[in-house]
Motif scaffolding. Structure first.
Motif, PDB file in Angstrom:
ATOM      1  N   UNK A  67       3.684  -5.991  -4.417  1.00 15.06           N
ATOM      2  CA  UNK A  67       3.497  -5.339  -5.714  1.00 15.06           C
ATOM      3  C   UNK A  67       2.045  -5.004  -6.053  1.00 15.06           C
ATOM      4  N   UNK A  68       1.176  -4.939  -5.074  1.00 10.08           N
ATOM      5  CA  UNK A  68      -0.250  -4.721  -5.371  1.00 10.08           C
ATOM      6  C   UNK A  68      -0.516  -3.426  -6.123  1.00 10.08           C
ATOM      7  N   UNK A  69       0.308  -2.407  -5.878  1.00 13.67           N
ATOM      8  CA  UNK A  69       0.144  -1.148  -6.609  1.00 13.67           C
ATOM      9  C   UNK A  69       1.234  -0.989  -7.670  1.00 13.67           C
ATOM     10  N   UNK A 119       0.807  -1.227   0.000  1.00 11.12           N
ATOM     11  CA  UNK A 119       0.000   0.000   0.000  1.00 11.12           C
ATOM     12  C   UNK A 119       0.835   1.270   0.000  1.00 11.12           C
ATOM     13  N   UNK A 171      -5.186  -5.596  -6.604  1.00 11.74           N
ATOM     14  CA  UNK A 171      -5.176  -4.131  -6.678  1.00 11.74           C
ATOM     15  C   UNK A 171      -6.033  -3.537  -5.558  1.00 11.74           C
ATOM     16  N   UNK A 172      -7.205  -4.120  -5.352  1.00 10.12           N
ATOM     17  CA  UNK A 172      -8.095  -3.615  -4.301  1.00 10.12           C
ATOM     18  C   UNK A 172      -7.417  -3.666  -2.930  1.00 10.12           C
ATOM     19  N   UNK A 202     -12.051  -0.908   1.455  1.00  9.57           N
ATOM     20  CA  UNK A 202     -11.532   0.460   1.582  1.00  9.57           C
ATOM     21  C   UNK A 202     -11.898   1.024   2.960  1.00  9.57           C
ATOM     22  N   UNK A 227     -20.616  -3.319  -2.665  1.00 10.10           N
ATOM     23  CA  UNK A 227     -19.403  -3.659  -3.419  1.00 10.10           C
ATOM     24  C   UNK A 227     -18.318  -4.042  -2.414  1.00 10.10           C
ATOM     25  N   UNK A 283      -1.299  -8.435 -11.348  1.00  5.23           N
ATOM     26  CA  UNK A 283      -2.084  -7.548 -10.493  1.00  5.23           C
ATOM     27  C   UNK A 283      -3.501  -7.570 -11.043  1.00  5.23           C
ATOM     28  N   UNK A 284      -4.369  -8.295 -10.368  1.00  7.10           N
ATOM     29  CA  UNK A 284      -5.753  -8.392 -10.831  1.00  7.10           C
ATOM     30  C   UNK A 284      -6.653  -7.515  -9.945  1.00  7.10           C
ATOM     31  N   UNK A 285      -7.941  -7.623 -10.174  1.00  6.37           N
ATOM     32  CA  UNK A 285      -8.864  -6.744  -9.449  1.00  6.37           C
ATOM     33  C   UNK A 285      -8.727  -6.913  -7.939  1.00  6.37           C
ATOM     34  N   UNK A 331      -4.202  -3.541  -2.212  1.00  2.00           N
ATOM     35  CA  UNK A 331      -3.174  -2.497  -2.107  1.00  2.00           C
ATOM     36  C   UNK A 331      -3.792  -1.122  -1.964  1.00  2.00           C
ATOM     37  N   UNK A 332      -4.842  -0.893  -2.732  1.00  2.00           N
ATOM     38  CA  UNK A 332      -5.515   0.405  -2.718  1.00  2.00           C
ATOM     39  C   UNK A 332      -6.158   0.633  -1.344  1.00  2.00           C
ATOM     40  N   UNK A 363     -15.288  -3.929  -2.657  1.00  2.00           N
ATOM     41  CA  UNK A 363     -14.216  -2.930  -2.631  1.00  2.00           C
ATOM     42  C   UNK A 363     -14.509  -1.828  -1.612  1.00  2.00           C
ATOM     43  N   UNK A 364     -15.784  -1.436  -1.547  1.00  2.00           N
ATOM     44  CA  UNK A 364     -16.140  -0.402  -0.573  1.00  2.00           C
ATOM     45  C   UNK A 364     -15.909  -0.895   0.854  1.00  2.00           C
TER      46      UNK A 364
END
Lengths: 333, 333
Positions: A197-199, A170, A277-278, A308, A302, A272-274, A280-281, A304-305
């Motif tokens: 390496x997520x980002x 991150x 990436x999520x 996050x 979602x 780095x897939x969805x 790391x983000x 992702x929400x």
């Protein structure tokens, strides 16, 4: 910036996540042998979650890690074998056993704000005559001053090296720089960096760390690690060579073993897939993903929400019950 | 550092290499539609080697690129369609045809030391009412001063933007910084960066470019590009968002299309393997690889040594006959 970097290969520990802890003795032997041939200074061998990690909760190892450590030691006359220990998962007894089998370095890992629980383990490692590393996981979660305080604790306990560990992949280069710089100004001991390496900045972060004075770097051949994997060791050796920085590693041998021995073991390549990436983000552990996906379905939000929001609340491993709360909260909005 | 970055998606041009130029009209339509929905400002559509690239030498396209451009234009009411033109491969007539079909941006690409051959094409693009980009390929091969001179030529011809293009994925962050900084001090027009991931620093380089004032950035969803692929667009959008830099792109939509539309098209994931690492380390075009492998067999030398020597001698596309000479030379040593 040092003109010499000392590498630790983590494919046989962090990479254990990528293959669901299914390493066999034969695989470990052939990977260690070829890493040893390529003159990699340190090779970490343990369950993905460190000594004692094999469990229903963290994933059962196919082969007892002590057998894997023994196999690794038996074929390495150059590389030193390191083990990871997360106090609470692994014990002092595990460490003693690993030492007896020939492990030379103990990497004692805690959450970035919990260095105090590493005292006994770092001290024991030193008493056993091992090199001791303090490993501050999820370093992105603490302000720089806290990171420095915690690192100082590990140094005081006797750690020979303290690592900034970007467990969730991150951190961004400017954030790595300010962390390493602050540690460099405060600590006497060597400073290390462990990236994910997520980002897509594991290498960028690693170079930023080296620029600010880190001299110990973790990598994994073919990115074999949790999430999107780690800084890719064979690529790092090539990059450092271009920069005139010595690692002592034989680049061609390392490239060959990555291609011929490690790549065929990977169940799927480290893209780095969805999902990664999520992670790391959001800045959360990969173990949250499955829980978040389930909660997302249940509450029609979602995932992702959810992740996050978990990152925002700095939720860590062990607080998985919060995932339902967060999902329910999002659904009510 | 600007707080706004304008992205160009190159999966339908540079990414064409990754799928051997086999894009279908349906694939282009669905990719452009979803990129358009995600609010990507520019989408480049051309053969991997630019307009007119479809040939036995560069690889035959499955579908005439003009048909692909037409399909792209037909489904994009937000994104502007860009085309790449390498003078000598593509012609002014190709450019006129693309413009007639609705392309809005012409990216005129030359070797970093040959900007003078872009004059006529940049001028024509401007006469046609298109945005014109000067695209300096293999930027790692020229000293900074030469790069600046060549960029200045393109600016004088009327280019609205000049790009530093790391075609071989051979630049490192500190090298990108000094290049962008020098251009920023000399040019009036916007500066762009196009990275490749062969040394795992596409993202690190992109952030370095942005730090020094680049405002136009190329990316490819799921790294779909030549060599180890480009800066991964959906990851870049996430990273810039974390940095408070606006791209105007809808991150979730872009992540979803990368996962659901682009990933299934990829014949194999964009890993950094032995070959792509060698290309970045040597700093040569990916088209040299096959020739070097053949020459390596014939002269019993390591193909990596051939490629590294070719990079040292700054051999470029069109000089493939040198590969045999270099291999023979190495064999005689």
């Amino acid at each position: 910036m040092s003109n010499e970097i000392i590498l630790t290969e983590v494919a046989l520990r962090d990479g254990s996540h990528a293959i669901s802890h299914q390493y066999t003795v034969e695989q470990v032997r052939s990977i260690v042998q070829s890493l040893n041939d390529a003159m990699i200074p340190y090779i970490e061998v343990s369950h993905g979650d460190g000594l004692g990690g094999s469990s229903l909760q963290y994933g059962l190892s196919k082969v007892d890690e002590m057998k894997l450590i023994e196999a690794a030691v038996s074929v390495s006359n150059f590389s030193k074998i390191a083990v990871l220990l997360i106090p609470g998962i692994g014990t002092i007894e595990d460490l003693k056993e690993a030492k007896k089998l020939g492990a030379k370095m103990a990497r004692v890992a805690t959450h970035v704000t919990e260095a105090d629980i590493s005292k006994q383990h770092i001290e024991t490692a030193k008493e056993l005559g091992m090199e001791a590393v303090g490993f501050l996981m999820m370093s992105h979660m603490a302000p720089v001053e806290t990171l420095v305080e915690q690192a100082k604790l590990m140094e005081n306990y006797g750690a020979d090296i303290v690592y900034v560990v970007d467990s969730a992949g991150a951190l961004l280069p400017h954030e790595v720089k300010e962390r390493i710089r602050a540690l460099r100004q405060t600590l006497e001991v060597d400073i290390g960096f462990h990236g994910h390496n997520n980002l897509s900045v594991a290498m960028g972060n690693t170079l930023a760390a080296i620029e600010e004075g880190a001299t110990r770097i973790d990598g994994s051949v073919r990115c074999l690690g949790a999430g999107a994997g780690n800084t890719q060791t064979e690529v790092l050796v090539a990059v450092l060579d271009k920069m005139g920085i010595s690692t002592g590693v034989d680049l061609y041998k390392l490239m060959d073993m990555a291609e011929e021995i490690v790549a065929p073991i990977l169940p799927k390549p480290q893209e780095i897939n969805r999902d990664s990436l999520t992670l790391g983000y959001a800045g959360v552990y990969s173990s949250f993903l499955l829980h978040a996906n389930r909660a997302a379905k249940r509450f029609s939000v979602d995932s992702r929400d959810i992740l996050i929001e978990l990152g925002r609340q700095k939720i860590v491993g062990g607080q998985e019950d919060m995932i339902i709360d967060v999902a329910a909260g999002l659904a009510n909005k």
